[in-house]
Design a protein around this motif. Sequence first.
Motif, PDB file in Angstrom:
ATOM      1  N   ARG A 165     -27.289  10.040 -25.146  1.00  0.00           N
ATOM      2  CA  ARG A 165     -26.272  10.931 -24.566  1.00  0.00           C
ATOM      3  C   ARG A 165     -25.197  10.113 -23.848  1.00  0.00           C
ATOM      4  O   ARG A 165     -25.427   8.987 -23.415  1.00  0.00           O
ATOM      5  N   ARG A 166     -24.033  10.719 -23.693  1.00  0.00           N
ATOM      6  CA  ARG A 166     -22.988  10.073 -22.914  1.00  0.00           C
ATOM      7  C   ARG A 166     -23.344  10.174 -21.426  1.00  0.00           C
ATOM      8  O   ARG A 166     -24.189  10.990 -21.036  1.00  0.00           O
ATOM      9  N   ILE A 218     -23.427  13.640 -18.371  1.00  0.00           N
ATOM     10  CA  ILE A 218     -23.757  14.984 -18.853  1.00  0.00           C
ATOM     11  C   ILE A 218     -25.218  15.041 -19.295  1.00  0.00           C
ATOM     12  O   ILE A 218     -25.814  14.019 -19.600  1.00  0.00           O
ATOM     13  N   THR A 219     -25.753  16.231 -19.345  1.00  0.00           N
ATOM     14  CA  THR A 219     -27.149  16.402 -19.765  1.00  0.00           C
ATOM     15  C   THR A 219     -27.188  16.463 -21.297  1.00  0.00           C
ATOM     16  O   THR A 219     -26.197  16.851 -21.924  1.00  0.00           O
ATOM     17  N   PRO A 220     -28.332  16.093 -21.901  1.00  0.00           N
ATOM     18  CA  PRO A 220     -28.436  16.057 -23.361  1.00  0.00           C
ATOM     19  C   PRO A 220     -27.997  17.361 -24.027  1.00  0.00           C
ATOM     20  O   PRO A 220     -27.314  17.352 -25.051  1.00  0.00           O
ATOM     21  N   LYS A 250     -25.779  19.294 -23.298  1.00  0.00           N
ATOM     22  CA  LYS A 250     -24.311  19.433 -23.309  1.00  0.00           C
ATOM     23  C   LYS A 250     -23.667  18.397 -24.224  1.00  0.00           C
ATOM     24  O   LYS A 250     -22.465  18.428 -24.462  1.00  0.00           O
ATOM     25  N   ASP A 251     -24.474  17.438 -24.698  1.00  0.00           N
ATOM     26  CA  ASP A 251     -23.911  16.331 -25.474  1.00  0.00           C
ATOM     27  C   ASP A 251     -23.773  16.735 -26.947  1.00  0.00           C
ATOM     28  O   ASP A 251     -24.768  16.965 -27.635  1.00  0.00           O
ATOM     29  N   GLN A 252     -22.529  16.775 -27.419  1.00  0.00           N
ATOM     30  CA  GLN A 252     -22.244  17.261 -28.770  1.00  0.00           C
ATOM     31  C   GLN A 252     -23.028  16.462 -29.821  1.00  0.00           C
ATOM     32  O   GLN A 252     -23.626  17.024 -30.729  1.00  0.00           O
ATOM     33  N   ASN A 253     -23.062  15.133 -29.623  1.00  0.00           N
ATOM     34  CA  ASN A 253     -23.711  14.250 -30.587  1.00  0.00           C
ATOM     35  C   ASN A 253     -25.220  14.524 -30.656  1.00  0.00           C
ATOM     36  O   ASN A 253     -25.807  14.610 -31.736  1.00  0.00           O
ATOM     37  N   ARG A 298     -26.612  17.359 -29.836  1.00  0.00           N
ATOM     38  CA  ARG A 298     -26.826  18.709 -30.391  1.00  0.00           C
ATOM     39  C   ARG A 298     -26.725  18.719 -31.911  1.00  0.00           C
ATOM     40  O   ARG A 298     -27.520  19.361 -32.589  1.00  0.00           O
ATOM     41  N   LEU A 357     -30.098   7.348 -19.497  1.00  0.00           N
ATOM     42  CA  LEU A 357     -29.538   7.805 -20.778  1.00  0.00           C
ATOM     43  C   LEU A 357     -30.615   7.760 -21.861  1.00  0.00           C
ATOM     44  O   LEU A 357     -30.811   8.717 -22.616  1.00  0.00           O
ATOM     45  N   SER A 399     -32.363  11.290 -23.290  1.00  0.00           N
ATOM     46  CA  SER A 399     -32.029  11.627 -24.675  1.00  0.00           C
ATOM     47  C   SER A 399     -33.289  11.746 -25.511  1.00  0.00           C
ATOM     48  O   SER A 399     -33.467  12.702 -26.263  1.00  0.00           O
TER      49      SER A 399
END
Lengths: 528, 528
Positions: free
Chosen positions: B77-78, B81-83, B85-88, B90, B125, B129
């Motif tokens: 994850r970036r 932010i929480t996993p 919320k992480d587009q990648n 998701r 991170l 993740s």
Amino acid sequence: MSLVKLYDTTLRDGTQAEDISFLVEDKIRIAHKLDETGIAYIEGGWPGSNPKDVAFFKDIKKEKLSQAKIAAFGSTRRAKITPDKDQNIRTLVQSEADAVTIFGKSWDFQVHEALRIPLEENLELIYDSLEYLKARMPEVFYDAEHFFDGYKANPEYAIKTLKAAEQAGADCIILCDTNGGTMPFEIASIVAEVKKAVSTQLGIHTHNDSECAVANSIVAVQSGIVQVQGTINGFGERCGNANLCSIIPALKVKMKMECVSDQQMRQLRDLSRYVYELANLAPNKHQAYVGNSAFAHKGGVHVSAIQRHPETYEHMRPELVGNTTRVLVSDLSGRANILAKATEFNINLDSKDPVTLEILEDIKAMENRGYQFEGAEASFELLMKRALGTHRKFFSVIGFRVIDEKRHEDDQPISEATIKVKVGGKIEHTAAEGAGPVNALDNALRKALEKFYPKLRDVKLHDYKVRVLPAGQGTASSIRVLIESGDKEGRWGTVGVSSNVIEASYQALVDAIEFKLHKDEEAAAPKP
Amino acid sequence: MSLVKLYDTTLRDGTQAEDISFLVEDKIRIAHKLDETGIAYIEGGWPGSNPKDVAFFKDIKKEKLSQAKIAAFGSTRRAKITPDKDQNIRTLVQSEADAVTIFGKSWDFQVHEALRIPLEENLELIYDSLEYLKARMPEVFYDAEHFFDGYKANPEYAIKTLKAAEQAGADCIILCDTNGGTMPFEIASIVAEVKKAVSTQLGIHTHNDSECAVANSIVAVQSGIVQVQGTINGFGERCGNANLCSIIPALKVKMKMECVSDQQMRQLRDLSRYVYELANLAPNKHQAYVGNSAFAHKGGVHVSAIQRHPETYEHMRPELVGNTTRVLVSDLSGRANILAKATEFNINLDSKDPVTLEILEDIKAMENRGYQFEGAEASFELLMKRALGTHRKFFSVIGFRVIDEKRHEDDQPISEATIKVKVGGKIEHTAAEGAGPVNALDNALRKALEKFYPKLRDVKLHDYKVRVLPAGQGTASSIRVLIESGDKEGRWGTVGVSSNVIEASYQALVDAIEFKLHKDEEAAAPKP
């Protein structure tokens, strides 16, 4: 820093490769390059095996080399005769080389099956041959053929063969993985055993049949071996020999061992390409250290990182071997690639600029349709210019017709193209023939435009590639055409995609011409 | 026998190579081949990075694979932010893959320079993740990016990153030599240290920047690693990834470790060529194990030795990977090849038969003109039939004309072909349109012949490739067309060569149809 001596056999083992054959003149030229790059020994050939190699040793005598020694290759004497009667041994002496390398059998199985003589007699072959040569030549090396296989089969006998070479006075004994089947984890332990039994300096000669030749050589050096035999670009029979272009930087940069000077190592990429050139082979793009792609970055994540700190995705500085970092553009790229390319083309963009994102979206959409900009950088530059509004329309094509006609089963068809173009207010309508529809169209298009842009006469079509993309079903599937064009100054690639091969080719041809016209205009423009 | 799990990333890391770009359809086809060859995990792409990869995971769901699991690739994850919320992250969950592999930083330098966050935060991170994904996906792998560089720079921190992954429940932790700069002698000791600190199963992911990727993977397995990541033919960014075509036989034949079945390993050469084919790249003839030259021997002593005892000059039996021994430059060897092919096509020939020599000379002459029967075996079979007089002429083409016309700059050109054929006494004169001249010609030819041979309706053109042969200069150079056709029962390849692309295509099209007609006739004939 400990020293490793490099022994190049490009001119002997390298020419055993299926598609490689050098003229004597080529061999002389390569020998000079090897000498300039600091290779200690250059194995010029096997004078006993063919006249071409005899000629090499004669001609090389007339050449001035700065430091390299020339080595001649041959085998141990045949059974039942003395060395002085052995034609092959005599040609070695006659070669007047600075060093000779002879190979003999270390594998009992080979002695039985290939030589078909008793094990003891093979030891005599080795001893006699080396002793005879040692008395007559400045340096004598012994290649222990199949050593690793031999050691695994019968360690005691394999060691005996080395001792015979040692007693005869060999200056270096080279352990050969002739069949290339030895695994890296076997090398260290076997070399360690050999060092217990033999005090002569050791060398390594590996083949790439397991894709481990470079690693095996490196492990051998780590285990105390002082001579490394290999070839430029790993040329050699079957899968090739150990690649000196990969071994040299490993030794110097990663193992801190001396073999060539820093300056000489910076010529490594040139040397690699020079040898490909003379062998008339296309260089391997993906070759370690010296290949065009060796320091080329495609992934967006990587590109942004290497720009700040190259070591993030580069294991060493490409300049050390005369190579450079390159940035590629594809649907895997991010903004950073686009920006890097823009600077390459002297187009100033910044990442905030919405145009950057626009270009990125275009590329991703186009690649989904089958476009590919690697190898089509001219089309990519035009794409950027269009997005930036700096693209200039030099001409427009009102229409064309291409006819291919075959009138008899055994005739070649005739291809003819007619085309109508508009430049400024003027219209030109003309026709041309060609070898196939695309070539005819290319000829007609250029013929029509040369009237307005005479410099187009310099443009040549160098390569034309077509790929059917399995996008849809059968006829629906689209077609990608990649064209490489060039003029006196350089070459450029363009791409076209369509369900119609003529349209795809047409797009690539038009891009090729537009690129040339932009290029010339920019060259003509006054520099700030 | 201990088991090693193979993880193929040809479809993800492989496509990072310069000049490799697969369409979704290519990726699906390759996935099936990998599955058939026994690859345990197939990394299909990075769904977070581009639409093409999202499409792959959607489409592969509809396919039936026999055993392979599909893996999706992404990053941790970036920051901030929480996993969830992480587009990648998701998109990874949305991919519904059987497994996910995420990469994170192990090198403190990378954490500072690339991520620009504190070292502690990077551990979070990784942990967050993996923990998030572990709760949502069947299997979760962790790629420790730059692990070896990271370990050499700061072993303590590098190990901490692995422990974070272990605590989060990673099913396997893969040690990555991302920059490909690690030397084989460094691998064993570092892996040993890792095993002391981490009990999770370990994997290895190497790159070939030092030409050591295969060797490094082998050494890692020798040190107890159980998952090996690599690509077919070593495709991959820069100098490529570890080549599974070299690793598989090393594991099975030389290290006696299970990974694929013997039967599956015999498909290795086919798999290698299939992937080159879809990438539209010429196979590397000197490639270890599977290349055309890998078991090619020059005449003389070598050969007679080989014939008595292959192990004298072959490190293993080529048949194990579906390759064969070749003897170069001698007619005898050529003969052997012809005979082998003949049996393959159920044509009985014997080496005494003068026809064999005739075929051999035809082939040599044709190959000199640029023909290539690799991937064009239907043309080769027709060539043999012609020489044997068993070839039947089903039709003759009296003539054709193809017209491509473009009337406005933005229109697609229209391609129309007219053709006149003769079957028995009857003449058929007809016309058809197509997507380009070759397709139009194909359509017209088949339309004309379908009247007489209705079964031709089943024939589809699957692939069409054009290469300009660097024979002569520019327009003079000849062009080779390779066509793959198919019907309900199977597929076949044909070839044509001419200076005119239409003529070359025409030859290949005619062969494709003649082959189909022979095939059907033989199928219909009563079996003895």
